[in-house]
Scaffold this active site. Structure first.
Site, PDB file in Angstrom:
ATOM      1  N   ALA A  92       2.787  -1.735   8.944  1.00  0.00           N
ATOM      2  CA  ALA A  92       3.341  -1.312  10.229  1.00  0.00           C
ATOM      3  C   ALA A  92       2.268  -0.527  10.977  1.00  0.00           C
ATOM      4  O   ALA A  92       1.314  -0.033  10.367  1.00  0.00           O
ATOM      5  CB  ALA A  92       4.558  -0.426   9.987  1.00  0.00           C
TER       6      ALA A  92
ATOM      7  N   GLY B 231       4.169  -3.139   5.455  1.00  0.00           N
ATOM      8  CA  GLY B 231       4.873  -4.151   6.233  1.00  0.00           C
ATOM      9  C   GLY B 231       4.181  -5.510   6.153  1.00  0.00           C
ATOM     10  O   GLY B 231       4.826  -6.549   6.318  1.00  0.00           O
TER      11      GLY B 231
ATOM     12  N   GLU C 232       5.452  -7.039   3.188  1.00  0.00           N
ATOM     13  CA  GLU C 232       6.866  -7.328   3.437  1.00  0.00           C
ATOM     14  C   GLU C 232       7.048  -8.575   4.304  1.00  0.00           C
ATOM     15  O   GLU C 232       8.069  -9.253   4.214  1.00  0.00           O
ATOM     16  CB  GLU C 232       7.542  -6.109   4.081  1.00  0.00           C
ATOM     17  CG  GLU C 232       7.716  -4.966   3.068  1.00  0.00           C
ATOM     18  CD  GLU C 232       8.175  -3.674   3.709  1.00  0.00           C
ATOM     19  OE1 GLU C 232       7.530  -3.237   4.688  1.00  0.00           O
ATOM     20  OE2 GLU C 232       9.172  -3.103   3.249  1.00  0.00           O
TER      21      GLU C 232
ATOM     22  N   GLU D 167       3.244   2.834   1.103  1.00  0.00           N
ATOM     23  CA  GLU D 167       3.995   3.719   2.006  1.00  0.00           C
ATOM     24  C   GLU D 167       4.122   5.143   1.477  1.00  0.00           C
ATOM     25  O   GLU D 167       4.076   6.100   2.252  1.00  0.00           O
ATOM     26  CB  GLU D 167       5.393   3.143   2.280  1.00  0.00           C
ATOM     27  CG  GLU D 167       5.410   1.953   3.233  1.00  0.00           C
ATOM     28  CD  GLU D 167       5.218   0.613   2.535  1.00  0.00           C
ATOM     29  OE1 GLU D 167       4.750   0.610   1.376  1.00  0.00           O
ATOM     30  OE2 GLU D 167       5.524  -0.419   3.147  1.00  0.00           O
TER      31      GLU D 167
END
Ligand code: 3H9
Length: 711
Positions: free
Chosen positions: A63, A106, A109, A129
């Site tokens: 992210a 992310g 992911e 994270e």
């Protein structure tokens, strides 16, 4: 699709390329672009399968971390990636993630709902994270155990360490390693899948790897124990474990909801704000306002270190670890032999612990060449002086280096307190002289304080910053004041720790209050580890500079006079057994009580809160003075120094960030009280007073200063 995500075709294979340099973060526009590409693929009869790849140096590295601050400040609502990931997973045409560089957070992911994953051998995959104080927030904790198994998933999510593509293949996270060109290999793989005509598997529907309660219970218990040790004090690792546990207990959608709740709790925590501050801080420190990025830097191909003691030996190891050949000079065969034996022992320990192979150890040993003379120093691109901490000796060494080194050589001193300008004046080329203050053990600790003298050339600073990165360190540029940044502050912290024991706190109570605060060690145990004689020698050298009548700690000098230098002599603030275990010493408590009485100090019970406030606010107050005087470029530089060199807990963001979290007004009020109670040493820093009165933070101070530098 948009300029951040491109869709091309190679025959019947669609190629979705994420193009958001430098790391293809999922910034606004990227998820939308991927979603639009999937829709276009669905509507294009010619396309039978798709490859998702990153342009430039990496797949998607996660992210966009900058967006988190906007969400927590209320500037923006956080969007969810889950619908996009379901759209990928539900796509009836196979989607293959093609991974190089890092598929992190992310990024991983996004790769996991793809129907297949291929990667180059050098790729890394991870859910880092927790290093930002959060947990995977886009079903990472739910899909990873389904792909890689519960044990691997919980380890990756709770500790945040990446795995290699080879490991990912072994645990089922990827399907194939691609040697050679990734895109070509991924397209070939896609064609094979199309030819087989299989229905693309949905990862969220798989449960064969999820185990059962009996098998999983010990995995989660072990993970909690490990996280408690390796990530002491942090909440995100425990939340990550809970989220993976939910994957094993709840249906996928419910597991995702639980993950989302935990993610939000973590994102809005002070710990996450602090760790994100550290992430950007460690990159910010590389930026020096008056030294442009394009400053020419000569590459360091060979190095020399003067002095093979603890520091010199560790510095030589740091160079050898980075593959740089290094000469190591000592004054006698006996001393150099001892130094080399220590290096060998340290390397052998690493081999024993499985950190690297015997072969790697031998390669590194071969890079360290012992010598008793300066004869070969003419070749070295950099020399690091690491002799005893005394000005006369340092000057003598630098005069010698001036004689033997080539004009372009960087002459660095590892002094921890002495004046770099005075050292530089012993040479005919002060522009080449700089401080490289390593932290013990120098081959392990990440911090390198780079001390700028008044004549130090910009090229020498730029080269030092680049070199720090090569050595695997965080280089932070500091000014030339006594003790530079780190030790100037630690002197205040150590002083308060000693005053606290004189005023009635037990030695181990001071240490455990700060250990519980999150410090790697308490200050007194740290003194014993570093050697109390080091500070004693420095204090004797500088005593004449101290203003008269100021309160001085009483005990440390007395311990040194008794030969109690710390761990190395088996006694200091504590006693130590054969295994160097700490044993509280009643003799020391008696000595403290006696010295307190002789000096009229009234002893009283002191609780952990006061211990933390007195020591940590002493750091903050001195840090603010350093900042105002310009010896540190930004408050965040001080934070990075304290986290990487002094065992300050990263999840508190460093001392200056911690003060921001507490509130500068509150910190300032405490300091005013201490000033009133304990006198001159607690003179509040004018900058702290100003920021507190204006309701500002050190972070805001940095931001304003940054704008000034840019202008
Ligand atoms: C996440 O994904 C949460 C999810 O679960 C989703 C929830 C909904 N964002 O490090 P470098 C910048 S959390 C924004 O020097 P390297 C960095 O600041 C995220 N910016 O390069 C720097 O900027 P500047 C999980 C980022 O080659 C520049 O890029 N992912 C991001 O030494 C170059 O970075 C992570 O935690 C980002 N995600 O190392 C990965 N990443 O030039 C974090 C980097 O202005 N990133 N920047 O100073 C890394 O670990 C390293 O950057 C990486 C490259 C290994 C990728």
């Amino acid at each position: 699709m948009n300029e951040l995500v491109l869709l091309n075709k190679d025959g019947e294979i669609g190629i979705i390329t994420v193009n958001n340099p430098p790391v293809n973060a999922l910034s606004p526009g990227v998820p939308e672009g991927i979603g639009a590409a999937i829709e276009a693929i669905l509507g294009d009869d010619q396309i039978k399968a798709a490859v998702l790849i990153g342009s430039g140096r990496t797949f998607i590295a996660g992210a966009d971390i900058r967006e988190f601050g906007k969400v927590t400040s209320g500037e923006k609502r956080g969007g969810s990636l889950l619908p996009l990931l379901l759209a990928i997973e539900d796509c009836p045409k196979p989607v293959i993630a093609a991974i190089h560089g890092t598929a992190f957070g992310g990024g991983l992911e996004v790769a996991m709902p793809c129907h297949y994953r291929v990667a180059v051998p050098a790729a890394q995959l991870g859910q880092p994270e927790v290093k930002l104080g959060i947990i995977p927030g886009a079903a990472g904790t739910q899909r990873l155990p389904r792909l890689a198994g519960v044990a691997k998933a919980v380890e990756m999510c709770a500790l945040g360490e990446p795995i290699t593509a080879g490991e990912a293949l072994a645990c089922g996270l990827i399907d194939k390693l691609i040697e050679g060109d990734l895109l070509t290999g991924a397209i070939t793989f896609a064609r094979e899948i199309v030819a087989k005509g299989e229905r693309p598997p949905k990862i969220r529907e798989r449960d064969e790897q999820l185990g059962d309660e009996q098998a999983n219970a010990p995995i989660f218990a072990a993970a909690r124990a490990q996280a408690g040790k390796a990530k002491r004090g942090q909440t995100a690792p425990l939340a990550a474990i809970e989220a993976v546990e939910a994957a094993t207990e709840l249906p996928f959608e419910e597991g995702c909801r639980r993950e989302a709740e935990l993610f939000r709790e973590c994102l809005f925590s002070d710990q996450s704000k602090a760790l994100i501050h550290v992430f950007f801080g460690e990159r910010e420190v590389a930026k020096i306002p008056d030294i442009p990025k394009a400053t020419p830097v000569t590459e360091v191909r060979s190095a020399a270190v003067v002095g093979a003691g603890t520091m010199g030996g560790g510095i030589a190891m740091a160079y050898a670890n980075a593959g740089i050949p290094v000469l190591l000079k000592e004054v006698s065969q006996e001393v150099i032999d001892r130094g080399l034996a220590t290096i060998k022992k340290n390397y052998a320990n690493s081999v024993k612990k499985g950190r690297f192979s015997q072969e790697v150890m031998e390669e590194r040993m071969a890079l360290i060449r012992p010598t008793l003379s300066y004869d070969d120093f003419g070749e070295a691109d950099i020399v690091v002086e690491a002799v005893f901490e005394g000005m006369a000796l340092k000057k003598q060494v630098f005069a010698e280096l001036d004689r033997v080194c080539k004009p372009a050589a960087i002459l660095a001193s590892n002094t921890s307190t002495l004046n770099i300008d005075e050292i530089a004046a012993a040479t005919s080329r002060p522009q080449m002289v700089i401080g490289h203050h390593f932290f013990s053990p120098a081959n392990v600790m990440r911090l390198l304080e780079i001390v700028r003298g008044k004549a130090t050339a910009k090229e020498v600073i730029a080269a030092s910053m680049a070199l720090a990165k090569r050595l695997g360190k965080v280089g932070v540029l500091v000014g030339n004041c006594r003790g530079f940044v780190g030790n100037r502050m630690i002197a205040q912290y150590g002083r308060e720790a000693q005053f606290l024991v004189e005023e009635g706190a037990k030695v181990e109570a001071v240490d455990s209050a700060l250990y519980d605060f999150g410090m790697a060690m308490g200050p007194l145990a740290m003194g014993d580890l570093a050697g109390l004689d080091v500070g004693w020698r420095i204090r004797k050298e500088y005593r004449h500079l101290e203003p008269p009548g100021i309160r001085r700690p009483l005990v440390a000098d007395r311990l040194c006079e008794m030969g109690r230098y710390g761990q190395k002599t088996g006694a200091g603030w504590y006693r130590y057994d054969e295994q160097r275990r700490t044993i509280p010493d009643p003799e020391v408590e008696k000595l403290i009580a006696q010295l307190a009485e002789e000096n009229g100090i009234v002893r009283r019970p002191i609780g952990p809160e006061e211990i933390v406030a007195r020591t940590i606010y002493a750091l903050v107050n001195e840090g603010a003075k350093i900042l105002e005087e310009g010896f540190a470029l930004r408050a965040v530089d001080i934070d990075v120094i304290y986290i990487n060199g002094y065992g300050f807990p990263a999840w508190r963001g460093g001392p200056m960030c911690y003060a921001d979290t507490v509130g500068l007004k509150k910190v300032y009020d405490h300091i005013l009280q201490f000033h009133e109670r304990h006198g001159e040493l607690w003179q509040p820093a004018p900058l702290l007073k100003q920021l507190a009165e204006e309701g500002k933070t050190f972070a805001a101070f940095d931001q304003e200063k940054g704008k000034g530098a840019a202008a």
